[in-house]
Design a protein around this motif. Structure first.
Motif, PDB file in Angstrom:
ATOM      1  N   HIS A  72      35.002  39.456  39.836  1.00  0.00           N
ATOM      2  CA  HIS A  72      35.025  38.494  38.728  1.00  0.00           C
ATOM      3  C   HIS A  72      36.238  38.712  37.818  1.00  0.00           C
ATOM      4  O   HIS A  72      36.853  37.747  37.356  1.00  0.00           O
ATOM      5  CB  HIS A  72      33.728  38.554  37.933  1.00  0.00           C
ATOM      6  CG  HIS A  72      32.559  37.972  38.662  1.00  0.00           C
ATOM      7  ND1 HIS A  72      32.481  36.642  38.997  1.00  0.00           N
ATOM      8  CD2 HIS A  72      31.429  38.541  39.149  1.00  0.00           C
ATOM      9  CE1 HIS A  72      31.355  36.401  39.641  1.00  0.00           C
ATOM     10  NE2 HIS A  72      30.705  37.556  39.764  1.00  0.00           N
ATOM     11  N   ALA A  73      36.579  39.968  37.580  1.00  0.00           N
ATOM     12  CA  ALA A  73      37.759  40.264  36.755  1.00  0.00           C
ATOM     13  C   ALA A  73      39.026  39.782  37.460  1.00  0.00           C
ATOM     14  O   ALA A  73      39.914  39.190  36.826  1.00  0.00           O
ATOM     15  CB  ALA A  73      37.845  41.763  36.470  1.00  0.00           C
ATOM     16  N   GLN A  74      39.100  40.001  38.747  1.00  0.00           N
ATOM     17  CA  GLN A  74      40.256  39.570  39.537  1.00  0.00           C
ATOM     18  C   GLN A  74      40.367  38.035  39.516  1.00  0.00           C
ATOM     19  O   GLN A  74      41.463  37.481  39.343  1.00  0.00           O
ATOM     20  CB  GLN A  74      40.092  40.079  40.966  1.00  0.00           C
ATOM     21  CG  GLN A  74      41.287  39.917  41.841  1.00  0.00           C
ATOM     22  CD  GLN A  74      41.034  40.507  43.231  1.00  0.00           C
ATOM     23  OE1 GLN A  74      39.902  40.495  43.731  1.00  0.00           O
ATOM     24  NE2 GLN A  74      42.077  41.027  43.852  1.00  0.00           N
ATOM     25  N   GLU A 124      29.838  47.246  40.784  1.00  0.00           N
ATOM     26  CA  GLU A 124      31.251  47.492  40.462  1.00  0.00           C
ATOM     27  C   GLU A 124      32.161  46.555  41.245  1.00  0.00           C
ATOM     28  O   GLU A 124      33.124  46.017  40.721  1.00  0.00           O
ATOM     29  CB  GLU A 124      31.627  48.956  40.746  1.00  0.00           C
ATOM     30  CG  GLU A 124      31.242  49.915  39.663  1.00  0.00           C
ATOM     31  CD  GLU A 124      31.893  49.595  38.325  1.00  0.00           C
ATOM     32  OE1 GLU A 124      33.121  49.369  38.263  1.00  0.00           O
ATOM     33  OE2 GLU A 124      31.155  49.574  37.328  1.00  0.00           O
ATOM     34  N   GLY A 125      31.859  46.366  42.524  1.00  0.00           N
ATOM     35  CA  GLY A 125      32.640  45.452  43.352  1.00  0.00           C
ATOM     36  C   GLY A 125      32.555  44.030  42.837  1.00  0.00           C
ATOM     37  O   GLY A 125      33.551  43.307  42.805  1.00  0.00           O
ATOM     38  N   GLU A 131      42.932  33.004  37.272  1.00  0.00           N
ATOM     39  CA  GLU A 131      42.842  31.764  36.495  1.00  0.00           C
ATOM     40  C   GLU A 131      43.800  31.784  35.306  1.00  0.00           C
ATOM     41  O   GLU A 131      44.478  30.796  35.029  1.00  0.00           O
ATOM     42  CB  GLU A 131      41.407  31.557  35.993  1.00  0.00           C
ATOM     43  CG  GLU A 131      40.417  31.220  37.074  1.00  0.00           C
ATOM     44  CD  GLU A 131      38.976  31.228  36.590  1.00  0.00           C
ATOM     45  OE1 GLU A 131      38.717  31.658  35.439  1.00  0.00           O
ATOM     46  OE2 GLU A 131      38.097  30.808  37.361  1.00  0.00           O
ATOM     47  N   LEU A 132      43.844  32.911  34.605  1.00  0.00           N
ATOM     48  CA  LEU A 132      44.755  33.043  33.460  1.00  0.00           C
ATOM     49  C   LEU A 132      46.212  32.926  33.894  1.00  0.00           C
ATOM     50  O   LEU A 132      47.005  32.224  33.264  1.00  0.00           O
ATOM     51  CB  LEU A 132      44.525  34.375  32.741  1.00  0.00           C
ATOM     52  CG  LEU A 132      43.266  34.462  31.899  1.00  0.00           C
ATOM     53  CD1 LEU A 132      42.983  35.912  31.527  1.00  0.00           C
ATOM     54  CD2 LEU A 132      43.395  33.603  30.660  1.00  0.00           C
TER      55      LEU A 132
END
Length: 101
Positions: A14-16, A8-9, A21-22
């Motif tokens: 990776h989502a963060q 989960e971490g 980047e976006l």
């Protein structure tokens, strides 16, 4: 439980990273859209005989396109498949060298 928390971490990290980047791409695009009209006006007012702003638009525009390709994982070269192929290639090469020693 620890493995689940670790996964989960890692997913959160990776989502963060993806969101960062976006955000950076959209900030870059926003600055491009806001600054270039000013550059165009300055060019027209100071030297209308030579439209140098086109060089700015093309150069910065190419940078925006390359940034977008990278952020949206669409690069025509050096993408994830290329990276994975190179990693396997290097590992195989090292493995073959050790076998000869």
């Amino acid at each position: 439980m620890t493995d689940k928390n670790h996964l989960e971490g890692e997913r959160y990290y990776h989502a963060q990273k993806r969101v960062k980047e976006l955000r950076e791409f959209y900030e870059h695009l926003t600055v491009f859209v806001l600054v270039n009209p000013i550059v165009i006006v300055v060019n027209i007012m100071t030297s209308p005989g030579y439209l140098w702003f086109l060089w700015c638009l093309m150069g910065w525009g190419m940078a925006i396109v390359l940034h977008g390709l990278k952020v949206f994982n669409l690069p025509p070269f050096f993408n994830k498949k290329w990276e994975e192929r190179k990693i396997r290639e290097i590992l195989e090469k090292e493995s073959n060298q050790k076998n000869w020693e």
